[in-house]
Write a protein that holds these residues in place. Structure first.
Motif, PDB file in Angstrom:
ATOM      1  N   UNK A  68      36.222 -14.444  12.083  1.00 48.72           N
ATOM      2  CA  UNK A  68      36.625 -13.046  12.262  1.00 48.72           C
ATOM      3  C   UNK A  68      37.759 -12.788  11.271  1.00 48.72           C
ATOM      4  N   UNK A  69      37.522 -11.917  10.310  1.00 51.45           N
ATOM      5  CA  UNK A  69      38.537 -11.622   9.300  1.00 51.45           C
ATOM      6  C   UNK A  69      39.630 -10.735   9.898  1.00 51.45           C
ATOM      7  N   UNK A  70      40.876 -11.150   9.689  1.00 53.73           N
ATOM      8  CA  UNK A  70      42.031 -10.364  10.107  1.00 53.73           C
ATOM      9  C   UNK A  70      42.932 -10.187   8.888  1.00 53.73           C
ATOM     10  N   UNK A  71      43.822  -9.200   8.897  1.00 51.39           N
ATOM     11  CA  UNK A  71      44.720  -9.030   7.747  1.00 51.39           C
ATOM     12  C   UNK A  71      45.610 -10.255   7.556  1.00 51.39           C
ATOM     13  N   UNK A  72      45.958 -10.536   6.305  1.00 49.94           N
ATOM     14  CA  UNK A  72      46.829 -11.661   5.990  1.00 49.94           C
ATOM     15  C   UNK A  72      48.120 -11.190   5.336  1.00 49.94           C
ATOM     16  N   UNK A  73      49.037 -12.137   5.152  1.00 46.28           N
ATOM     17  CA  UNK A  73      50.311 -11.817   4.520  1.00 46.28           C
ATOM     18  C   UNK A  73      50.169 -11.748   3.009  1.00 46.28           C
ATOM     19  N   UNK A  74      51.041 -10.958   2.393  1.00 46.73           N
ATOM     20  CA  UNK A  74      51.169 -10.878   0.937  1.00 46.73           C
ATOM     21  C   UNK A  74      52.538 -11.428   0.587  1.00 46.73           C
ATOM     22  N   UNK A  75      52.704 -12.753   0.539  1.00 41.98           N
ATOM     23  CA  UNK A  75      54.054 -13.315   0.441  1.00 41.98           C
ATOM     24  C   UNK A  75      54.650 -13.397  -0.957  1.00 41.98           C
ATOM     25  N   UNK A  76      53.954 -13.006  -1.983  1.00 42.69           N
ATOM     26  CA  UNK A  76      54.485 -13.158  -3.336  1.00 42.69           C
ATOM     27  C   UNK A  76      55.736 -12.334  -3.586  1.00 42.69           C
ATOM     28  N   UNK A  77      55.815 -11.169  -2.990  1.00 42.43           N
ATOM     29  CA  UNK A  77      56.986 -10.307  -3.138  1.00 42.43           C
ATOM     30  C   UNK A  77      57.471  -9.915  -1.759  1.00 42.43           C
ATOM     31  N   UNK A  88      49.073  -7.097  10.277  1.00 45.78           N
ATOM     32  CA  UNK A  88      48.646  -8.301  10.993  1.00 45.78           C
ATOM     33  C   UNK A  88      48.755  -8.075  12.501  1.00 45.78           C
ATOM     34  N   UNK A  89      49.837  -7.454  12.928  1.00 44.87           N
ATOM     35  CA  UNK A  89      50.036  -7.179  14.357  1.00 44.87           C
ATOM     36  C   UNK A  89      48.851  -6.407  14.923  1.00 44.87           C
ATOM     37  N   UNK A  90      48.494  -5.288  14.298  1.00 42.30           N
ATOM     38  CA  UNK A  90      47.404  -4.451  14.824  1.00 42.30           C
ATOM     39  C   UNK A  90      46.044  -5.106  14.615  1.00 42.30           C
ATOM     40  N   UNK A  91      45.871  -5.833  13.505  1.00 43.92           N
ATOM     41  CA  UNK A  91      44.604  -6.529  13.269  1.00 43.92           C
ATOM     42  C   UNK A  91      44.344  -7.619  14.295  1.00 43.92           C
ATOM     43  N   UNK A  92      45.351  -8.437  14.578  1.00 45.86           N
ATOM     44  CA  UNK A  92      45.199  -9.496  15.581  1.00 45.86           C
ATOM     45  C   UNK A  92      45.099  -8.909  16.994  1.00 45.86           C
ATOM     46  N   UNK A  93      45.868  -7.890  17.260  1.00 47.41           N
ATOM     47  CA  UNK A  93      45.833  -7.273  18.587  1.00 47.41           C
ATOM     48  C   UNK A  93      44.430  -6.792  18.926  1.00 47.41           C
ATOM     49  N   UNK A 115      51.223 -15.621  18.573  1.00 44.40           N
ATOM     50  CA  UNK A 115      51.965 -16.119  19.739  1.00 44.40           C
ATOM     51  C   UNK A 115      52.591 -14.966  20.512  1.00 44.40           C
ATOM     52  N   UNK A 116      53.273 -14.083  19.806  1.00 45.83           N
ATOM     53  CA  UNK A 116      53.925 -12.947  20.464  1.00 45.83           C
ATOM     54  C   UNK A 116      52.897 -12.046  21.163  1.00 45.83           C
ATOM     55  N   UNK A 117      51.770 -11.826  20.488  1.00 46.37           N
ATOM     56  CA  UNK A 117      50.734 -10.975  21.079  1.00 46.37           C
ATOM     57  C   UNK A 117      50.129 -11.606  22.327  1.00 46.37           C
ATOM     58  N   UNK A 118      49.858 -12.906  22.291  1.00 42.09           N
ATOM     59  CA  UNK A 118      49.294 -13.580  23.466  1.00 42.09           C
ATOM     60  C   UNK A 118      50.237 -13.470  24.652  1.00 42.09           C
ATOM     61  N   UNK A 119      51.531 -13.677  24.398  1.00 37.30           N
ATOM     62  CA  UNK A 119      52.519 -13.554  25.479  1.00 37.30           C
ATOM     63  C   UNK A 119      52.531 -12.134  26.034  1.00 37.30           C
ATOM     64  N   UNK A 120      52.540 -11.172  25.127  1.00 35.67           N
ATOM     65  CA  UNK A 120      52.633  -9.767  25.540  1.00 35.67           C
ATOM     66  C   UNK A 120      51.363  -9.302  26.266  1.00 35.67           C
ATOM     67  N   UNK A 121      50.201  -9.779  25.821  1.00 33.74           N
ATOM     68  CA  UNK A 121      48.930  -9.342  26.386  1.00 33.74           C
ATOM     69  C   UNK A 121      48.480 -10.206  27.567  1.00 33.74           C
ATOM     70  N   UNK A 122      49.207 -11.288  27.851  1.00 35.30           N
ATOM     71  CA  UNK A 122      48.848 -12.158  28.973  1.00 35.30           C
ATOM     72  C   UNK A 122      47.621 -13.019  28.718  1.00 35.30           C
ATOM     73  N   UNK A 123      47.339 -13.336  27.469  1.00 32.94           N
ATOM     74  CA  UNK A 123      46.197 -14.182  27.116  1.00 32.94           C
ATOM     75  C   UNK A 123      46.653 -15.639  27.134  1.00 32.94           C
TER      76      UNK A 123
END
Length: 168
Positions: A68-77, A88-93, A115-123
């Motif tokens: 399942x493709x989710x958004x990723x980070x753009x860490x170069x800048x 990423x937050x909304x894509x994973x949610x 991790x934060x989303x699982x805690x918040x969503x009770x998964x």
């Protein structure tokens, strides 16, 4: 309805015909978990940046594995890094609700969000730690000012990883 395992990681993977392909050995770990679940959802960030014909890629039969493709980070800048968090937050949610249990694979920036989303969503979730943040950022091939800052950030991120693991 059967049990579904979701795996949150920064590892890129792609479905190619009847195979799942990735440059990471993590794919072999995923394959060993798949017989114990009806479906395994590998939440893979962004579009793959590797050539499917390249040597050294790992391949496992697709069977009950899905990417399942989710958004990723753009860490170069830094600006790209900062803009990535909400995507990423909304894509994973959106996709985490598909899983009955989630594996948070650390160190990975997407995993911190997961991790934060699982805690918040009770998964229900569990955490695995493979490697450290310094290796992750060294792999990115960072340049310029990031190179001086990253050792300090890696130390902080390692402490965050330990807190995530203690929280699980």
């Amino acid at each position: 309805m059967g049990q579904k395992l979701g795996i949150v990681t920064d590892v890129q993977a792609v479905e190619s015909g009847e195979m799942i392909v990735s440059p990471s050995l993590m794919l072999l770990d995923v394959a060993t978990l798949s017989p114990y679940f009806d479906e395994v959802l590998l939440f893979s960030p962004g579009r793959p940046v590797f050539d499917l014909r390249a040597p050294g890629l790992h391949r496992v039969p697709r069977r009950n594995l899905r990417v399942v493709q989710v958004p990723g980070f753009w860490p170069r800048r830094f600006a790209g890094f900062a803009v990535s968090w909400p995507r990423i937050w909304w894509g994973l949610r959106r996709v985490l609700r598909r899983a009955d249990l989630v594996c948070i694979r650390m160190p990975a920036l997407c995993s911190l969000v997961g991790h934060r989303l699982c805690r918040r969503m009770g998964i229900p979730y569990y955490v695995t730690i493979r490697g450290d943040w310094a290796d992750q950022w060294r792999i990115l091939g960072t340049r310029g000012g990031w190179r001086r800052v990253l050792p300090r950030l890696a130390w902080v991120a390692d402490r965050i990883t330990l807190e995530v693991a203690r929280d699980a």
